[in-house]
Design a protein around this motif. Structure first.
Motif, mmCIF file in Angstrom:
data_model
loop_
_atom_site.group_PDB
_atom_site.id
_atom_site.type_symbol
_atom_site.label_atom_id
_atom_site.label_comp_id
_atom_site.label_asym_id
_atom_site.label_seq_id
_atom_site.Cartn_x
_atom_site.Cartn_y
_atom_site.Cartn_z
ATOM 1 N N VAL A 1 -11.536 11.150 39.674
ATOM 2 C CA VAL A 1 -12.709 11.514 39.078
ATOM 3 C C VAL A 1 -13.760 10.589 38.931
ATOM 4 O O VAL A 1 -15.033 11.040 39.080
ATOM 5 N N SER A 2 -13.688 9.322 38.903
ATOM 6 C CA SER A 2 -14.792 8.517 38.764
ATOM 7 C C SER A 2 -15.533 8.610 40.102
ATOM 8 O O SER A 2 -16.838 8.410 40.070
ATOM 9 N N ALA A 3 -14.967 8.797 41.512
ATOM 10 C CA ALA A 3 -15.469 9.012 42.658
ATOM 11 C C ALA A 3 -16.238 10.057 42.806
ATOM 12 O O ALA A 3 -17.558 10.248 42.975
ATOM 13 N N GLY B 1 0.235 8.631 37.917
ATOM 14 C CA GLY B 1 -0.855 9.893 38.331
ATOM 15 C C GLY B 1 -1.943 9.563 37.081
ATOM 16 O O GLY B 1 -3.012 10.155 37.830
ATOM 17 N N ASP B 2 -1.878 8.984 36.285
ATOM 18 C CA ASP B 2 -3.047 8.653 35.298
ATOM 19 C C ASP B 2 -3.850 7.859 35.941
ATOM 20 O O ASP B 2 -5.125 8.223 35.830
ATOM 21 N N SER B 3 -3.816 6.755 36.675
ATOM 22 C CA SER B 3 -4.642 5.731 37.357
ATOM 23 C C SER B 3 -5.318 6.510 38.620
ATOM 24 O O SER B 3 -6.558 6.333 38.560
ATOM 25 N N ILE B 4 -4.631 7.415 39.248
ATOM 26 C CA ILE B 4 -5.149 8.115 40.551
ATOM 27 C C ILE B 4 -5.950 9.198 40.120
ATOM 28 O O ILE B 4 -7.100 9.243 40.619
ATOM 29 N N LEU B 5 -5.580 9.917 38.992
ATOM 30 C CA LEU B 5 -6.689 10.866 38.333
ATOM 31 C C LEU B 5 -7.945 10.297 37.977
ATOM 32 O O LEU B 5 -8.860 10.469 38.359
ATOM 33 N N LYS C 1 -18.846 8.240 29.871
ATOM 34 C CA LYS C 1 -18.556 9.428 28.780
ATOM 35 C C LYS C 1 -18.039 10.512 29.632
ATOM 36 O O LYS C 1 -17.283 11.163 28.963
ATOM 37 N N ARG C 2 -18.901 10.795 30.672
ATOM 38 C CA ARG C 2 -18.256 11.841 31.588
ATOM 39 C C ARG C 2 -16.525 11.793 31.963
ATOM 40 O O ARG C 2 -15.882 12.800 31.650
ATOM 41 N N LYS C 3 -16.328 10.738 32.402
ATOM 42 C CA LYS C 3 -15.182 10.614 32.887
ATOM 43 C C LYS C 3 -14.039 10.578 31.781
ATOM 44 O O LYS C 3 -12.959 11.246 31.831
ATOM 45 N N THR C 4 -14.317 9.918 30.358
ATOM 46 C CA THR C 4 -13.431 10.112 29.488
ATOM 47 C C THR C 4 -13.209 11.438 29.025
ATOM 48 O O THR C 4 -12.157 11.743 28.749
ATOM 49 N N ASP C 5 -14.186 12.351 29.003
ATOM 50 C CA ASP C 5 -13.924 13.624 28.743
ATOM 51 C C ASP C 5 -13.151 14.445 29.771
ATOM 52 O O ASP C 5 -12.137 14.994 29.372
ATOM 53 N N LEU C 6 -13.431 14.189 31.020
ATOM 54 C CA LEU C 6 -12.597 14.730 32.223
ATOM 55 C C LEU C 6 -11.119 14.404 32.296
ATOM 56 O O LEU C 6 -10.426 15.253 32.767
ATOM 57 N N VAL C 7 -10.818 13.303 32.067
ATOM 58 C CA VAL C 7 -9.492 12.630 31.905
ATOM 59 C C VAL C 7 -8.735 12.730 30.550
ATOM 60 O O VAL C 7 -7.533 12.073 30.686
ATOM 61 N N CYS C 8 -9.215 13.113 29.676
ATOM 62 C CA CYS C 8 -8.456 13.189 28.232
ATOM 63 C C CYS C 8 -7.262 14.297 28.360
ATOM 64 O O CYS C 8 -7.374 15.145 29.262
ATOM 65 N N ALA D 1 -23.161 6.609 31.086
ATOM 66 C CA ALA D 1 -23.588 8.022 31.001
ATOM 67 C C ALA D 1 -22.250 8.408 31.661
ATOM 68 O O ALA D 1 -21.362 9.500 31.428
ATOM 69 N N LEU D 2 -21.732 8.008 32.881
ATOM 70 C CA LEU D 2 -20.585 8.407 33.835
ATOM 71 C C LEU D 2 -19.210 7.881 32.994
ATOM 72 O O LEU D 2 -18.550 8.764 33.059
#
Length: 235
Positions: A58-60, A50-54, A76-83, A73-74
């Motif tokens: 989120v990247s898409a 699930g970690d990889s799928i999320l 940084k956004r992803k890092t925050d959204l999947v933390c 920039a993308l």
């Protein structure tokens, strides 16, 4: 007791065909259940998936929402959204802790509210939806909760580790050095203490349920120490 599949379908808008994989996704390692092949049946394997799928979904989402932004920039956004904190926030929103299956000891120690448990079980649930229902169903579930979070992020966040590294480079100091001071707790619910050292500013330490989380907290504390020191020099 209410039917688990009925209750989960209300928060995921997806009904499992295989009840066993749903139960596996919500089973905490403290139970140490084993199947006929003597393999542990808890959420750890599904959490890995699930970690990889999320991360992919989120990247898409970000790729489509911010067509003008560059990769940095993308990221940084992803890092925050999947933390872990964000995942646990979504898990709390859907009250997933009410459905985690664990032993009495873990429950009495606040296991249903434990942020790491919430993070792990939600990642496992994402993996289970993918296995049981395919990509379209899991994409629909993730998008339902993460697209709004992505839209609410007005600008790419700057994580504490990156900010601290940029500060040291700007001030021509050696890069921050992170060190694992100690690790405590059981394997399924560890606590890591990480220290970070900056020349002329000494060392600070922080604890979290993951090494990355502890590093971020330590970096945040070091930035506070640096800022307080600079303010003192001005007075």
């Amino acid at each position: 007791m209410k039917n688990l599949n009925d209750e989960i379908s209300k928060i995921t808008n997806y009904r499992f065909k295989n009840n066993a994989i749903l139960e596996e996704a919500l089973t905490h390692p403290s139970l140490n259940k084993r199947n006929s092949k003597n393999q542990t049946e808890n959420y750890e394997r599904l959490e890995f998936l699930g970690d990889s799928i999320l991360s992919m979904i989120v990247s898409a989402i970000l790729f489509k929402l911010f067509p003008e932004e560059r990769e940095g920039a993308l990221a940084k956004r992803k890092t925050d959204l999947v933390c872990g904190n964000t995942i646990a926030k979504v898990a709390k929103e859907i009250k997933l802790g009410d459905f985690i299956i664990m032993n009495n000891s873990e429950r009495c120690n606040g296991g249903k509210c434990n942020l790491k448990n919430l993070e792990n079980s939600l990642e496992a649930l994402i993996g289970a939806i993918y296995i049981d229902g395919g990509f379209k169903n899991v994409e629909r579930f993730v998008t339902q909760y993460w697209k709004k979070l992505a839209k609410d992020m007005l600008s790419p966040p700057q994580d504490s580790k990156t900010s601290l590294q940029e500060w040291t480079q700007k001030n021509k100091l050696p890069l921050p050095e992170y060190e694992l001071a100690k690790q405590t707790g059981p394997a399924h619910n560890p606590e890591f203490t990480i220290s970070v050292c900056i020349e002329n500013y000494g060392k600070v330490s922080a604890c979290a349920s993951s090494k990355k989380g502890a590093e971020q907290k330590a970096a945040e504390l070091m930035l506070e120490k640096i800022n307080n020191g600079e303010e003192s020099n001005l007075t």
